[in-house]
Design an enzyme around this catalytic site. Structure first.
Site, PDB file in Angstrom:
ATOM      1  N   ASP A 236      -3.443  -5.936  10.122  1.00 40.53           N
ATOM      2  CA  ASP A 236      -3.498  -6.800  10.618  1.00 40.53           C
ATOM      3  C   ASP A 236      -3.260  -6.779  12.267  1.00 40.53           C
ATOM      4  O   ASP A 236      -4.173  -7.232  13.067  1.00 40.53           O
ATOM      5  CB  ASP A 236      -1.984  -8.107  10.520  1.00 40.53           C
ATOM      6  CG  ASP A 236      -2.192  -9.639   9.081  1.00 40.53           C
ATOM      7  OD1 ASP A 236      -3.188  -8.806   8.815  1.00 40.53           O
ATOM      8  OD2 ASP A 236      -1.954 -10.057   9.732  1.00 40.53           O
TER       9      ASP A 236
ATOM     10  N   ASP B 100       0.036  -3.584   4.822  1.00 39.48           N
ATOM     11  CA  ASP B 100       0.361  -4.873   5.372  1.00 39.48           C
ATOM     12  C   ASP B 100       0.037  -4.975   7.136  1.00 39.48           C
ATOM     13  O   ASP B 100      -0.820  -5.744   7.620  1.00 39.48           O
ATOM     14  CB  ASP B 100       1.034  -5.336   4.790  1.00 39.48           C
ATOM     15  CG  ASP B 100       0.990  -7.076   4.858  1.00 39.48           C
ATOM     16  OD1 ASP B 100      -0.149  -7.348   4.819  1.00 39.48           O
ATOM     17  OD2 ASP B 100       1.620  -7.579   4.759  1.00 39.48           O
TER      18      ASP B 100
ATOM     19  N   LYS C 163       8.667   6.352   7.938  1.00 42.76           N
ATOM     20  CA  LYS C 163       9.511   6.036   8.656  1.00 42.76           C
ATOM     21  C   LYS C 163      10.627   7.415   7.988  1.00 42.76           C
ATOM     22  O   LYS C 163      11.553   7.271   7.532  1.00 42.76           O
ATOM     23  CB  LYS C 163       9.874   4.927   7.891  1.00 42.76           C
ATOM     24  CG  LYS C 163      10.593   4.437   9.114  1.00 42.76           C
ATOM     25  CD  LYS C 163      10.529   4.349  11.138  1.00 42.76           C
ATOM     26  CE  LYS C 163      11.827   4.322  12.136  1.00 42.76           C
ATOM     27  NZ  LYS C 163      11.714   3.622  13.257  1.00 42.76           N
TER      28      LYS C 163
ATOM     29  N   ASP D 215       6.429   3.358  13.738  1.00 45.59           N
ATOM     30  CA  ASP D 215       6.843   2.258  15.127  1.00 45.59           C
ATOM     31  C   ASP D 215       5.968   2.959  16.140  1.00 45.59           C
ATOM     32  O   ASP D 215       5.120   2.488  17.178  1.00 45.59           O
ATOM     33  CB  ASP D 215       8.230   2.339  15.444  1.00 45.59           C
ATOM     34  CG  ASP D 215       9.441   3.405  15.502  1.00 45.59           C
ATOM     35  OD1 ASP D 215       8.521   4.907  15.565  1.00 45.59           O
ATOM     36  OD2 ASP D 215       9.932   3.664  16.187  1.00 45.59           O
TER      37      ASP D 215
ATOM     38  N   TYR E 240       7.081  -4.156  -2.209  1.00 45.68           N
ATOM     39  CA  TYR E 240       6.293  -5.397  -2.822  1.00 45.68           C
ATOM     40  C   TYR E 240       6.826  -5.305  -3.667  1.00 45.68           C
ATOM     41  O   TYR E 240       6.652  -6.541  -4.588  1.00 45.68           O
ATOM     42  CB  TYR E 240       5.265  -5.267  -3.135  1.00 45.68           C
ATOM     43  CG  TYR E 240       4.256  -5.770  -1.346  1.00 45.68           C
ATOM     44  CD1 TYR E 240       4.535  -5.732  -0.283  1.00 45.68           C
ATOM     45  CD2 TYR E 240       3.030  -6.550  -0.983  1.00 45.68           C
ATOM     46  CE1 TYR E 240       4.273  -5.534   0.949  1.00 45.68           C
ATOM     47  CE2 TYR E 240       3.052  -7.800  -0.161  1.00 45.68           C
ATOM     48  CZ  TYR E 240       3.713  -7.077   1.484  1.00 45.68           C
ATOM     49  OH  TYR E 240       2.692  -7.443   2.222  1.00 45.68           O
TER      50      TYR E 240
HETATM   51  C1  IPM Z   1      -2.573  -9.603   3.024  1.00 47.96           C
HETATM   52  C2  IPM Z   1      -1.605 -10.478   2.596  1.00 47.96           C
HETATM   53  C3  IPM Z   1      -0.841 -10.198   1.090  1.00 47.96           C
HETATM   54  C4  IPM Z   1      -0.207  -9.016   1.666  1.00 47.96           C
HETATM   55  C5  IPM Z   1      -0.484 -11.832   0.930  1.00 47.96           C
HETATM   56  C6  IPM Z   1      -1.210 -12.840   0.670  1.00 47.96           C
HETATM   57  C7  IPM Z   1       0.237 -11.227  -0.079  1.00 47.96           C
HETATM   58  O1  IPM Z   1      -1.298 -10.027   3.405  1.00 47.96           O
HETATM   59  O2  IPM Z   1      -3.041  -9.016   1.823  1.00 47.96           O
HETATM   60  O3  IPM Z   1      -2.427  -8.136   3.419  1.00 47.96           O
HETATM   61  O4  IPM Z   1       0.874  -9.465   1.347  1.00 47.96           O
HETATM   62  O5  IPM Z   1      -0.374  -8.420   0.820  1.00 47.96           O
HETATM   63 MG    MG Z   2      -1.051  -8.659   5.175  1.00 48.23          MG
END
Ligand code: IPM
Ligand code: MG
Length: 360
Positions: free
Chosen positions: A252, A248, A192, A224, A141
């Protein structure tokens, strides 16, 4: 002790869900002895509209002096065409960097009442309680060099740099080992290392830290495989520690196991325990203004804030109990609605949590 809390609602559903979290904070102030001063500032697209930058100086100054920051969400289609430094996400990334919030805690806990809302079978997710510790201020990032350039042969190419120093790995590693100590003493480091040198060093450093935490069982998994294991048998995990981008993505996926990404809070901490708290979902432009967003992730983020930064664990539990009770009573926002549930709006959900707080 009075706590200074910076409130940054941001964009999209951000202001809607933050309003409900503030109801809960007001309830704690009125009835349960919380002493707090709340100050608001714009961030993300709202910052850009207000002062031409996603992280206005005054917002950063407020966040720096506050004891804790509560953030809604940033981003929206109306700002996607701006130059990258002006886009809403840069406000969030800038705050993480400026406040040195390197340790991002993303718990995925299944409320038993929501087992049926998960896309996985109830028997696979019931009792799920895992914690992802995501490195938040380094990795791909932020690595330099980065950009889009034109090669000698005329082709354009985009490039980013994945880089972690030993110190950065040690810092997030220790953070994760400490958290594992307070839980089931199992830490899985996700990397990885079969392909990336950066991961090779990551793994080496994690292994060397393990000597200082003999009571914690350290294991390693390729990312993975970890993605697969998360949807195959998620309860095998206690604490996962991983890089910024892997975290990240995996967080999710982990969120969805619990029924809805609208349920999950997060904490981003610096080395002193100061933190920023936000739901892990985004600004959800598609449902903005409809009054249907789930405020529970933000309300649960307030609980994390009370626990990790403000040293008010009893109030944190009170919020978590209130959320449980509201779910027991069958109240659901649209994202977690099920047959026979009572589908409520964003503000009705906030009101219900407030009422449950007062009655319990
Ligand atoms: C998160 C979001 C952020 C990230 C974005 C909005 C920059 O997806 O906090 O997970 O990728 O860190
Ligand atoms: Mg995110």
């Amino acid at each position: 002790m009075n706590h200074n809390i910076a409130i940054l609602p941001g964009d999209g559903i951000g202001p809607e869900i933050i309003a409900e979290a503030e109801k809960v904070l007001a309830g704690l102030q009125a009835d349960f002895g919380l002493s707090a001063t709340l100050e608001h500032a714009p961030i993300g697209g709202a910052g850009y509209e207000d002062s031409g930058t996603p992280l206005p100086d005054a917002t950063l100054a407020l966040a720096k002096t506050a004891d804790a920051v509560l953030l809604g969400a940033v981003g929206g289609p109306q700002w996607e065409q701006l130059d990258r430094p002006l886009r809403p996400e840069q406000g969030l990334l800038g705050l993480r960097t400026e406040l040195k919030l390197f340790s991002n805690l993303r718990p995925a806990v299944l409320f038993p009442q929501l087992a049926a809302a998960s896309s996985l079978k109830p028997e696979v997710v019931s009792g799920l309680d895992l914690m992802i510790v995501r490195e938040l201020t380094g990795g791909i990032y932020f690595g330099q060099p980065r950009g889009i350039r034109t090669r000698d042969d005329g082709q354009r190419e985009g490039f980013n740099t994945l880089v972690y120093s030993q110190g950065e790995i040690e810092r997030i590693g220790r953070s994760a080992f400490e958290i594992a100590r307070k839980r089931e003493h199992r830490l899985c480091s996700v990397d990885k290392a079969n392909v990336l040198e950066c991961s090779e060093l990551w793994r080496e450093v994690m292994n060397s830290l393990a000597d200082d935490y003999p009571d914690v069982e350290l294991s390693h998994m390729y990312v993975d495989n970890a993605a697969m294991q998360l949807v195959r048998e998620p309860r095998q995990f206690d604490v996962i520690v991983t890089t910024n981008m892997f975290g990240d993505i995996l967080s999710d996926a982990a969120a969805m196991l619990t029924g809805s990404i609208g349920m999950l809070p997060s904490a981003s901490l610096d080395s002193t325990g100061k933190g920023m708290y936000e739901p892990i979902h985004g600004s959800a432009p598609d449902i903005t203004g409809k009054g249907i967003a789930n405020p529970l992730a933000t309300i649960l983020s307030v609980a994390m804030m009370l626990r990790y930064s403000l040293d008010e664990p009893a109030l944190a539990e009170r919020i978590e109990r209130a959320v449980g009770k509201v779910l027991d009573n069958g109240l659901r926002t649209a994202d977690i609605a099920a047959e026979g549930s009572n589908t409520v709006s964003t503000s009705e959900m906030g009101d219900a949590v407030l009422a449950a707080l007062r009655n319990g």
